[in-house]
Every structure is written in structure tokens, then in C-alpha cells.
Design a protein around this motif. Structure first.
Motif, short mmCIF file in Angstrom:
data_model
loop_
_atom_site.label_atom_id
_atom_site.label_comp_id
_atom_site.label_asym_id
_atom_site.label_seq_id
_atom_site.Cartn_x
_atom_site.Cartn_y
_atom_site.Cartn_z
N ASP A 197 0.68 -1.51 -0.23
CA ASP A 197 0.21 -0.02 0.45
C ASP A 197 0.91 1.13 0.03
OD1 ASP A 197 -1.83 -1.69 -0.02
OD2 ASP A 197 -1.96 -1.84 2.29
N ILE A 198 2.00 0.97 -0.59
CA ILE A 198 2.90 2.36 -0.69
C ILE A 198 2.67 3.38 -1.58
CG2 ILE A 198 4.64 1.69 -1.96
CD1 ILE A 198 5.15 2.87 1.94
N THR A 199 2.44 4.63 -1.07
CA THR A 199 2.72 6.08 -2.17
C THR A 199 3.57 6.30 -2.44
OG1 THR A 199 1.65 6.90 -0.22
CG2 THR A 199 -0.15 5.82 -0.91
N ALA A 200 3.75 7.28 -3.65
CA ALA A 200 4.89 8.09 -3.51
C ALA A 200 5.25 9.14 -2.38
CB ALA A 200 4.70 9.35 -4.42
N GLU A 201 4.61 9.45 -1.57
CA GLU A 201 4.06 10.99 -0.24
C GLU A 201 4.94 9.88 0.78
OE1 GLU A 201 2.16 10.23 -2.29
OE2 GLU A 201 1.38 12.57 -3.21
N SER A 202 4.62 8.67 1.13
CA SER A 202 4.89 8.29 2.20
C SER A 202 6.03 8.06 1.59
CB SER A 202 4.53 6.72 2.24
OG SER A 202 4.46 5.68 3.10
N ILE A 203 7.11 6.67 0.47
CA ILE A 203 8.52 6.65 0.66
C ILE A 203 9.00 7.69 0.21
CG2 ILE A 203 8.05 6.31 -1.70
CD1 ILE A 203 9.09 4.27 -0.20
N SER A 204 8.71 8.66 0.10
CA SER A 204 9.41 9.97 0.43
C SER A 204 9.51 10.52 1.83
CB SER A 204 8.49 11.39 -0.81
OG SER A 204 9.13 12.18 -0.09
N ALA A 205 8.92 10.64 2.44
CA ALA A 205 8.71 10.88 3.63
C ALA A 205 9.61 9.61 4.33
CB ALA A 205 7.32 10.75 4.25
N GLN A 206 9.72 8.54 4.18
CA GLN A 206 10.01 7.47 5.20
C GLN A 206 12.18 7.61 4.37
OE1 GLN A 206 8.27 3.23 4.94
NE2 GLN A 206 6.95 4.74 4.79
N VAL A 207 12.50 7.30 3.56
CA VAL A 207 13.65 7.52 2.70
C VAL A 207 14.21 9.37 3.75
CG1 VAL A 207 15.10 8.02 0.71
CG2 VAL A 207 13.27 6.38 0.49
N ARG A 208 13.27 10.43 2.71
CA ARG A 208 14.05 11.69 3.38
C ARG A 208 14.44 11.32 5.08
NH1 ARG A 208 10.46 15.46 3.59
NH2 ARG A 208 8.81 14.51 2.44
N ALA A 209 13.59 10.27 6.11
CA ALA A 209 13.96 10.79 7.16
C ALA A 209 15.50 10.13 7.45
CB ALA A 209 12.84 9.47 8.23
N PHE A 210 16.06 9.48 6.62
CA PHE A 210 18.00 9.30 6.33
C PHE A 210 18.23 9.95 5.92
CE2 PHE A 210 15.25 4.87 6.66
CZ PHE A 210 15.78 4.43 7.36
N GLY A 211 17.98 11.14 6.11
CA GLY A 211 18.69 12.16 5.51
C GLY A 211 19.26 12.21 3.30
N VAL A 212 18.15 11.17 2.87
CA VAL A 212 18.36 11.69 1.24
C VAL A 212 17.46 12.55 1.52
CG1 VAL A 212 17.40 10.60 -0.16
CG2 VAL A 212 18.43 9.31 1.84
N ARG A 213 17.69 13.85 0.28
CA ARG A 213 17.49 15.14 -0.17
C ARG A 213 16.13 13.98 -1.25
NH1 ARG A 213 21.23 17.87 -2.70
NH2 ARG A 213 22.66 16.22 -3.59
N SER A 214 15.29 15.51 -1.66
CA SER A 214 14.00 15.22 -2.84
C SER A 214 14.38 16.07 -3.12
CB SER A 214 12.49 15.75 -2.04
OG SER A 214 11.39 15.11 -3.00
N VAL A 215 14.86 15.59 -4.56
CA VAL A 215 15.33 15.81 -6.14
C VAL A 215 14.78 15.67 -7.28
CG1 VAL A 215 17.90 16.56 -5.15
CG2 VAL A 215 17.23 14.61 -6.65
#
Length: 718
Positions: free
Chosen positions: A673-691
Motif C-alpha cells: 500500500d505504499i504511496t509516493a508521498e509515504s516512501i518519500s517521507a521514509q527515505v528523507r528521514a535518513f537524510g536523503v534529499r528530494s530532488v
């Protein structure tokens, strides 16, 4: 087993010899066809030696053979072939079969034999007549009378002349009496004797005259079986060889080579052996390094010379010289074809060494690497060990084949986890399956060590896995076997190889002591990849305790396959001939380093064994994982690692929408049930930039692969 030859890959005859099952439980009837007959059948005609060869070897006292393995060092009073009623019947059947074969062979050729005998009997009659005339005329005395004449000694000449006249008179009377007997007795015998006696007499006379008339090198009756021919090795030849190899000097004090035993034939009747004492200061290692020079001095092929260590002295060894190349004869089908349950805690049958001794490998607590050029039997050798483990229903097996060959496909019948090749399948990406399986095995190993340390002493006396613990389902610590064929492929997959390589290095170092056996095969022991992955490949390769190397391309590759220092000790798999399929050097399994001819098991054999193995696992309730049709769920979710695995080769970035779609499709158990917004938030929590990431001409937010890798590196360093 069938008595018919079973050609293996590239025409190699694996069934020219049989595995001795006499000391195995539930053994089949022992095949007692003599090894000499089998060798003779495969022996090409002629020889390259220009010296006389012994047609029938004389056995010696076997002074340096190892003692019998039977209890008390006693050889059985009744031979194995006659110790049970089934073996007696089998031996009698074989004797009758070869007798019938010889009878049919000679019966078919009997008209030709009769024609040859008639021809050579005519020649023999003239030869016999000539011999009788020479005997009557005393022609051998002519030289003596001529010598007396040359010496002007008339007295001696007259004496010799009188003697020769008297001798001729007496011999003439004897010949005349024999002729009259023949002329008078022949017609009488013909008129009175029964027909069978006349025929027997005629046959005897013809055979006698044919024997006299035929040349020595042209026998009338062709043998149905051919006895082997071999060069006799005597002490003088051995001394010549050792001195030529620089292992001593015949004229220098304390530099002579000595013998620790008499020269003798070995028990198998396939070679000659003797115990050698080198001069003081020379060692067993010197002899092994000089093996090629010794073979040259003996004027035999290097594949016929074998040197064995002596436990009593480092300067003494046993030299065994085979009559012919022992590695060119296969050893027959694997005894696993009986499909009886095995025990991983007992040695696995692997093959026969150069002297026909059984070679077994105790798989517990080790990792074994098998290396070779393509099509030399590498995969089949690894599969033999996998089949042995498969017949133990308490062993959990994981099979990964980076090459995707058909050889391993049937292991899906019993494998807890398996993946073949690198292309995407309905089970998912094979590389990801491998990665997730290695993560699970690492977690299992760490958990085992913790639980074993907490078990009471009476259950786990040494704090290590025991057979009872491994087979008791309440502990959930079965012995595991991980099989990696063409494992070099998993070090050359791009970024995913970094974690795979790290896991493999950790497991090969730590897992065997926890009851996880590694059987790894490769055709590239020299390594693949670059940077850290290349270093981890070397670390993974060098941490295998047992090595088995079939033919390699050079001594350098052989040294990598067998382990550093193998070449300096005289072990070089590049000297194995291309025709040696399934033949390799086994190093590290025991104190010895034998050259092993592995047992034969083709695809049909493997399928038969694996079907039986699945039945055993179903009976014991130990069929698990993919083989049982289970959806193998991961024990934990690693967002960063999962996102990193979604990047294909050559992709520098992915939009969040694409990441969500791939995660949901490939790992639905965690990201359905993953969404683009959900995976974005989880990955950015590790310090990964959204570009911004471009795709199809438009730019949307996403993540760069370099940022993901940087986040993973930061987490590892923390």
C-alpha cells in the motif's frame, strides 16, 4: 549399477570402475569384475616404450601398503566376493558371463583358426624336417673341425671327424627307426583306430606342426581379453631418477638416496611402490616439487608418479609408480543412487583417489570452494555434495546459481530458497532473493550463537551445535547448506553487490562454526569487480578451508584455486589433462592432498535422488520454504536497502512514483500500500534529499542513487 559403460560429458567414461560398497550399510552386491580386465578393455594397443615389457606382473610383499582397515588389522579370511550368498551368486554369474563371451568369441573365429593352423602346419613340417636333418648331420660341430684345420692340428681334426661319423651313424639309425615306425604304424592306426581317435591325432599333429611353423609374434588364436603391459620399475631406475632430479648425489658422502623397503607391486596390482629415504637435509616437500623431474628420470608420464608423506620422518616418503595413467579411468556412478537417507555428520562419498582409495569429505564445520575452467566437471562435483546433503532430511538447503544452468533446477524440489540466473522471474529478482536470503542467514547465525551460549552444559557441552540439537525441532537450529554456483556473478551486479559481498565475507568466516556449510563454485577464482567489492571477493575466496580444483588454465590460477602455497608444494591443477573430466586436486580436507576422480551423477541421476530426498523430507516434516510452496517472508524491512535495490543498472535517479510502484510490485509483503508521498517521507528521514528527476521529458521529485548510497554508508559508519 549397470555393467555397461556410461559415457559422461564430452565422452568421458565414468563407469570404467566401481565404487566399493562392501563396507556401506545396505550395500548392493559388490561388483567383482577385476580391475585388470576393465583397465585392459580401455588400454590402447601398443606402447611408446622401446624396451621389453612384462606381460604378467609379479606381485611383491606389499611392504609399504597401509595396514588393512578391518578390525584388528586382519584381512578377511573369505574374500569379499565369496563371503555372502548374494556375492557368491554374483561372482559365479560374472565368471559364467566372461566364459560364455570367450567361448562365443573363439567359436566365431574357429574357421579362420583352422585355416591358419593348416597353413602353418605345412611350414612347420618343413621346419621340423630341416631341424632333423641338421640334428642328424651334427652341423654344430663344423666350426670345431674348421678351427682344428685352421690351427693345422690334424690329430684333433681326425678325432672330431671320427666322432662326427659315429654320431651320424647313431642318429641316422634313430631317424630311420622313427621313419619306419611312422610308415608301418600309420596305415595300421588308420585302419583300426576309431574316427574320433584319428581326428584327435590329426588335430594334435596339426597343432604341433603349426606351433613349430608360425612366427613367435603371430599367434594363431587371438586372445578375447588383453592383459595390460607396463614398464617394470627397478631400484636402479629409481636411483637414476632421484639423482637426475637433484635429490642427492651418488658419490658424495651422506648424499645417497636409500630405500626404506623393497620394491614391490601394490595390492591392487596397478603399480609399483617403494619407501624412499632422502639424504639428510632433503625433505618431502623437495620430492613433491621434483615430481616432474622424477617422472622424467623414470621415463613415465607425470600422471603416473605419486608421492605420499611418511608419518615417521619428513625425509621419507612412499613412491608409487602406476603402470598406466590412473586418472583416465572413471570411477562409476555415485553410491547415492541407492537413495538411502544420509547423515550430514558423517563423511560424504566424493570419489576415488589415484590409487583407488575412497575419498570422503566431512562437510560439517567447513566451507569448500570448487574451481575450474568451464566444462571440466566443476558444477557436477559441487552437485554431488549437494545431493548428499539433500538425502539428509534434517539439512536445510539454499541453492543459488549465478549462471542459471539447468544443473541445479531440480533442487527446487527440496530447497528452502533457490534462485537461478540473474534475469527477473516470477519469483522476483534473483539478486534480491540472494540478498534477502543472506540477510536471513546472517540473522540466524547471530541468533544461534546467542542461544547456544545460553543452553545448559548437559545439552550443549562445548557451547557449539551438536547432532542432537540440530535434529531436535524445538531448538530450530538445523544444519544448513548454502550452495553458490558461479558465485563470481554476485560480485559484479553493481551497487547491490556491495551488500552481497559484505554478507558473504561475514558468513564464510563465521557461519560454518554455527552449522552453516558453504559449497561454492566458480570459474573465476582470480576475482571480479573493482574497489571494495574486489577486495571482498578475495577475502571470500581465501576463507574457504577446503579447496577442490579441477583443470585450470595456468599455475597462477591453480594457486588461487587451491590456496596460496599450493604450487610451491607441488600441486598444480593446470597440469591435469583436458580429457580429465571430473578430476581435480583436493586440498585441506585431510592431511593428504589427493587427486580425486569424482563419482558420476548426471541430470537424470540427480532428479532421481532429489525426488527421493523430497519424499524423505515430507515423511519427517522438514520440507520448508519455496520447496513447500511457502511465501518466504522477510523477517525485517530495510527501507534504504529496499529502495537501493529498486535502481536498475545505469539508473542515476528515480522519481518517488516509480519507486513506490516498484516496491509494491516486487516486495508486496512490506510495500503493498505504499504511496509516493509515504516512501518519500521514509527515505528523507535518513537524510536523503528530494530532488528533481527527469523521466519522459518531465521532471518530478525523486531520489538520486548517490544520495541513497551516502545514507547507507553513514548508517554503516554510525
Amino acid at each position: 549399477m549397470s555393467d555397461n559403460p556410461t559415457p559422461g560429458p564430452d565422452g568421458f567414461d565414468w563407469s570404467a570402475a566401481e565404487y566399493d560398497l562392501a563396507d556401506q550399510p545396505d550395500a548392493a552386491v559388490v561388483d567383482l569384475d577385476t580391475a585388470r580386465a576393465r583397465r585392459a578393455a580401455a588400454e590402447p594397443g601398443g606402447t611408446h616404450f622401446e624396451v621389453a615389457l612384462d606381460a604378467e606382473p609379479q606381485r611383491g610383499g606389499d611392504p609399504v601398503d597401509p595396514p588393512p582397515a578391518a578390525t584388528g588389522g586382519r584381512i578377511p579370511i573369505v574374500p569379499v566376493g565369496w563371503n555372502t550368498w548374494p556375492n557368491i551368486k554374483h561372482s559365479a554369474k560374472q565368471a559364467a558371463a566372461i566364459g560364455a563371451y570367450r567361448l562365443g568369441f573363439h567359436a566365431l573365429r574357429s574357421p579362420w583358426y583352422a585355416l591358419l593352423a593348416a597353413f602353418w602346419s605345412i611350414v612347420g613340417a618343413f621346419r621340423l624336417l630341416g631341424r632333423q636333418i641338421k640334428w642328424w648331420w651334427v652341423s654344430e660341430q663344423y666350426g670345431l673341425r674348421q678351427a682344428a684345420a685352421d690351427a693345422n692340428d690334424p690329430a684333433m681334426w681326425l678325432k672330431l671327424h671320427r666322432e662326427v661319423k659315429a654320431t651320424r651313424m647313431w642318429r641316422g639309425i634313430v631317424l630311420l627307426a622313427g621313419l619306419l615306425t611312422l610308415l608301418i604304424g600309420g596305415p595300421i592306426l588308420y585302419a583300426t583306430a576309431p574316427t574320433w581317435a584319428l581326428l584327435a591325432s590329426a588335430a594334435g599333429v596339426v597343432a604341433f606342426l603349426a606351433h613349430i611353423g608360425r612366427p613367435d609374434d603371430r599367434p594363431i588364436i587371438t586372445p578375447a581379453t588383453v592383459a595390460g603391459r607396463f614398464r617394470r620399475i627397478n631400484p636402479d631406475i629409481i636411483l637414476r631418477a632421484y639423482y637426475a632430479a637433484g635429490l642427492g648425489h651418488p658419490d658424495r658422502s651422506h648424499q645417497q638416496v636409500a630405500f626404506g623397503s623393497t620394491m614391490a607391486r601394490d595390492r591392487s596390482g596397478t603399480g609399483s611402490q617403494v619407501s624412499i629415504d632422502l639424504p639428510y637435509g632433503k625433505t618431502f616437500d623437495d620430492a613433491v616439487k621434483a615430481r616432474g623431474a622424477i617422472a622424467s628420470g623414470l621415463d613415465v608420464a607425470i600422471s603416473q608418479v605419486f608421492i605420499t608423506r611418511d608419518a615417521t620422518s619428513h625425509r621419507r616418503h612412499t613412491l608409487w609408480v602406476a603402470d598406466r595413467d590412473p586418472l583416465s579411468v572413471g570411477v562409476g556412478s555415485t553410491p547415492l543412487l541407492r537413495c538411502k537417507p544420509t547423515d550430514i555428520w558423517q563423511p560424504a562419498p566424493f570419489g576415488l583417489d589415484e590409487r583407488g582409495n575412497k575419498v570422503e569429505i566431512l562437510l560439517m564445520w567447513i566451507s569448500i570452494m570448487i574451481a575450474a575452467q568451464p566444462r571440466q566437471g566443476k558444477t557436477w562435483a559441487a552437485r554431488l555434495l549437494g545431493l548428499y546433503a539433500a538425502l539428509d532430511p534434517y539439512v536445510k538447503i539454499t541453492v543459488f546459481d549465478g549462471g542459471g544452468k539447468p544443473d541445479w533446477r531440480k533442487f527446487a524440489l527440496i530447497a528452502d530458497r533457490c534462485a537461478f540466473g540473474l534475469a527477473m522471474t516470477r519469483d522476483g529478482d534473483p539478486a534480491e532473493i540472494v540478498l534477502e536470503a543472506l540477510r536471513e542467514i546472517k540473522a540466524d547465525v547471530q541468533d544461534r550463537y546467542e542461544r547456544l551460549s545460553k543452553l545448559p552444559v548437559d545439552v550443549c557441552p562445548e557451547g557449539k551445535l551438536t547432532r542432537e540439537i540440530a535434529r531436535d525441532p524445538k531448538y530450530k537450529m538445523p544444519v544448513r547448506m548454502v550452495i553458490l554456483d558461479e558465485f563470481q556473478e554476485y560480485f559484479d551486479l553493481g551497487d547491490i553487490s556491495k551488500e552481497i559481498a559484505a554478507l558473504l565475507v561475514y558468513l564464510v568466516k563465521v557461519a560454518p562454526a554455527a552449522g552453516v556449510i558453504f559449497v561454492d563454485a566458480t570459474q573465476r577464482p582470480s576475482g571480479v569487480g573493482t574497489g571494495q567489492v574486489a577486495q571482498q571477493f578475495i577475502s571470500f575466496r581465501d576463507n574457504h578451508q577446503v579447496r577442490f580444483s579441477l583443470r585450470t588454465g595456468s599455475w597462477q590460477v591453480s594457486d588461487l584455486a587451491l590456496g596460496s602455497g599450493a604450487y610451491s608444494e607441488g600441486f598444480d591443477s593446470s597440469t591435469l589433462l583436458p580429457s580429465y573430466k571430473g578430476v581435480g586436486i583436493l586440498r585441506g580436507a585431510t592431511d593428504a592432498t589427493p587427486t580425486v576422480r569424482t563419482f558420476f551423477a548426471d541430470g537424470d541421476d540427480a532428479e532421481k535422488i532429489l525426488i527421493a530426498a523430497r519424499g524423505l523430507r515430507e515423511q519427517t516434516g522438514t520440507l520448508t520454504g519455496m520447496a513447500a510452496g511457502e511465501d518466504v517472508a522477510r523477517i525485517s524491512r530495510d527501507v534504504l536497502a529496499d529502495v537501493r535495490s529498486m535502481f536498475e543498472r545505469g539508473e542515476n535517479g528515480l522519481q518517488w512514483e516509480d519507486l513506490a510502484e516498484r516496491l509494491a510490485g516486487r516486495l508486496p509483503e512490506h510495500y503493498a500500500d505504499i504511496t509516493a508521498e509515504s516512501i518519500s517521507a521514509q527515505v528523507r528521514a535518513f537524510g536523503v534529499r528530494s530532488v528533481d528527476v527527469k523521466r519522459g521529458g518531465r521532471a518530478l521529485k525523486g531520489a538520486k542513487v548517490d544520495d541513497i548510497d551516502a545514507a547507507i554508508d553513514r548508517r554503516k559508519a554510525a
